[in-house]
Design a protein around this motif. Structure first.
Motif, PDB file in Angstrom:
ATOM      1  N   VAL A 126       0.838  -1.200   0.000  1.00  0.00           N
ATOM      2  CA  VAL A 126       0.000   0.000   0.000  1.00  0.00           C
ATOM      3  C   VAL A 126       0.873   1.251   0.000  1.00  0.00           C
ATOM      4  O   VAL A 126       1.851   1.339   0.752  1.00  0.00           O
ATOM      5  N   TYR A 127       0.514   2.221  -0.839  1.00  0.00           N
ATOM      6  CA  TYR A 127       1.206   3.506  -0.899  1.00  0.00           C
ATOM      7  C   TYR A 127       0.492   4.521  -0.021  1.00  0.00           C
ATOM      8  O   TYR A 127      -0.740   4.644  -0.059  1.00  0.00           O
ATOM      9  N   SER A 128       1.271   5.290   0.752  1.00  0.00           N
ATOM     10  CA  SER A 128       0.668   6.392   1.497  1.00  0.00           C
ATOM     11  C   SER A 128       0.129   7.425   0.512  1.00  0.00           C
ATOM     12  O   SER A 128       0.653   7.597  -0.591  1.00  0.00           O
ATOM     13  N   THR A 157      -5.496  10.438  -2.414  1.00  0.00           N
ATOM     14  CA  THR A 157      -6.833  10.178  -1.885  1.00  0.00           C
ATOM     15  C   THR A 157      -6.910  10.406  -0.382  1.00  0.00           C
ATOM     16  O   THR A 157      -8.002  10.370   0.190  1.00  0.00           O
ATOM     17  N   ASP A 158      -5.752  10.605   0.279  1.00  0.00           N
ATOM     18  CA  ASP A 158      -5.748  10.818   1.725  1.00  0.00           C
ATOM     19  C   ASP A 158      -4.501  11.596   2.115  1.00  0.00           C
ATOM     20  O   ASP A 158      -3.668  11.924   1.269  1.00  0.00           O
ATOM     21  N   ASP A 159      -4.373  11.884   3.415  1.00  0.00           N
ATOM     22  CA  ASP A 159      -3.290  12.740   3.907  1.00  0.00           C
ATOM     23  C   ASP A 159      -2.097  11.970   4.460  1.00  0.00           C
ATOM     24  O   ASP A 159      -1.169  12.585   4.989  1.00  0.00           O
ATOM     25  N   THR A 160      -2.075  10.654   4.356  1.00  0.00           N
ATOM     26  CA  THR A 160      -0.932   9.901   4.868  1.00  0.00           C
ATOM     27  C   THR A 160       0.286  10.144   3.968  1.00  0.00           C
ATOM     28  O   THR A 160       0.152  10.343   2.762  1.00  0.00           O
ATOM     29  N   ARG A 161       1.492  10.105   4.579  1.00  0.00           N
ATOM     30  CA  ARG A 161       2.706  10.359   3.809  1.00  0.00           C
ATOM     31  C   ARG A 161       3.863   9.467   4.254  1.00  0.00           C
ATOM     32  O   ARG A 161       5.029   9.825   4.061  1.00  0.00           O
ATOM     33  N   TYR A 162       3.585   8.314   4.837  1.00  0.00           N
ATOM     34  CA  TYR A 162       4.667   7.423   5.257  1.00  0.00           C
ATOM     35  C   TYR A 162       5.422   6.884   4.042  1.00  0.00           C
ATOM     36  O   TYR A 162       4.905   6.773   2.941  1.00  0.00           O
TER      37      TYR A 162
END
Length: 297
Positions: free
Chosen positions: A115-117, A164-169
């Motif tokens: 899965v990509y952040s 699509t979202d704010d995650t950036r790991y």
């Protein structure tokens, strides 16, 4: 480094050095009676290291999951579980052999279950829905069980998709030092259907570092780094990688890797064969043309 002979336009034999770009060469240090021999080895080693830069690293597609640099950091791990990975990158001018300092280097890659952040809604490799986890019915063996369909392996028309979202790991940007080097701390990537294990990268030059980050300039290189099959299979035996039930494409089957070894982005890896879970160190020299624009589109 090896020497080969070839014939020039006049019919005369000329010598051509055949070199491979690697992460650098360690010169031998001689002591005592072995000094003369080791001095020669040291000289050849230095020569090999200097000439290695003449190989351009392969350009590849950007892919659909790029997010423009908004995390200026060397440690991109956040809270993601996985095998610790130190990634050493050296950026050099392929014409002059000189390191490129103050370049901005981006890396981004998926987590252990593919899965990509920023694109968690896409699931494992864009398959839709959450990434498959749990007890796999068949452990990864390196042989896909079917023909991948509908998997994004390149950028959509017009460039990368909007997040699509704010995650950036597992994303970050950092500057090269005076030796052209930068090191990132991350985790060993996982895989998703249709692609082998890889890390994306971009190199930006001629911009300006400010308090806000990196501004201006242009992208001279867009590429991907790859892992040999032995290391991937070793990682697949450990959690959380063992919970990834997605079909896996091998390095040789991948449609992006060009088979060029280090010039194609193949990483040099160091780790304990009996303890890969303790960590892996990866290194590569990236030869670029700073005058070119290669944005992966």
């Amino acid at each position: 480094m090896t020497d080969t002979q070839e014939t020039d336009s006049t019919g005369q034999l000329t010598r051509r050095k055949v070199v491979a770009v690697g992460a650098g060469t360690v010169a031998a240090v001689g002591l005592g009676a072995a000094g003369a021999v080791n001095a020669f080895a040291q000289e050849k080693s230095a020569e090999s290291e200097a000439e290695a830069c003449y190989k351009l690293t392969s350009e590849t597609v950007e892919g659909p999951y790029y997010i423009d640099a908004d995390k200026i950091r060397r440690d991109v791990t956040e809270d993601k579980e996985g095998i610790p990975l130190l990634l050493d990158i050296k950026v050099i001018d392929s014409e002059t052999c000189r390191p490129i300092r103050n370049a901005a280097v981006d890396i981004w890659h998926c987590d252990a279950v593919g899965v990509y952040s920023g694109y968690e809604d896409m699931g494992n490799g864009g398959g839709g829905g959450p990434a498959p986890t749990g007890t796999p019915t068949d452990a990864p063996t390196g042989t896909p069980t079917g023909t991948p369909t509908g998997i994004p392996t390149g950028p959509p028309p017009g460039g990368h998709q909007e997040p699509t979202d704010d995650t950036r790991y597992l994303r970050g940007t950092w500057r090269t030092d005076k030796h052209g080097q930068v090191t990132f701390r991350t985790v060993f990537p996982g895989w998703y259907r249709g692609r082998c294990v890889h890390i994306h990268t971009k190199v930006h030059v001629d911009g300006e570092w400010t308090d806000a980050g990196y501004e201006g300039g242009h992208t001279c290189h867009t590429g991907q780094f790859f892992f040999d099959e032995e290391s991937v299979l070793a990682s697949a035996e450990l959690e959380p990688y063992a919970s990834n039930t997605a079909e896996r494409t091998t390095l040789d089957e991948d449609t992006i890797y060009d088979g060029g070894g280090v010039t194609g982005g193949l990483l040099r890896l160091k780790y304990r064969k009996d303890g890969v879970g303790k960590g892996v160190r990866a290194s590569i020299t990236v030869g670029v043309d700073p005058e070119e624009t290669n944005d992966g589109s």
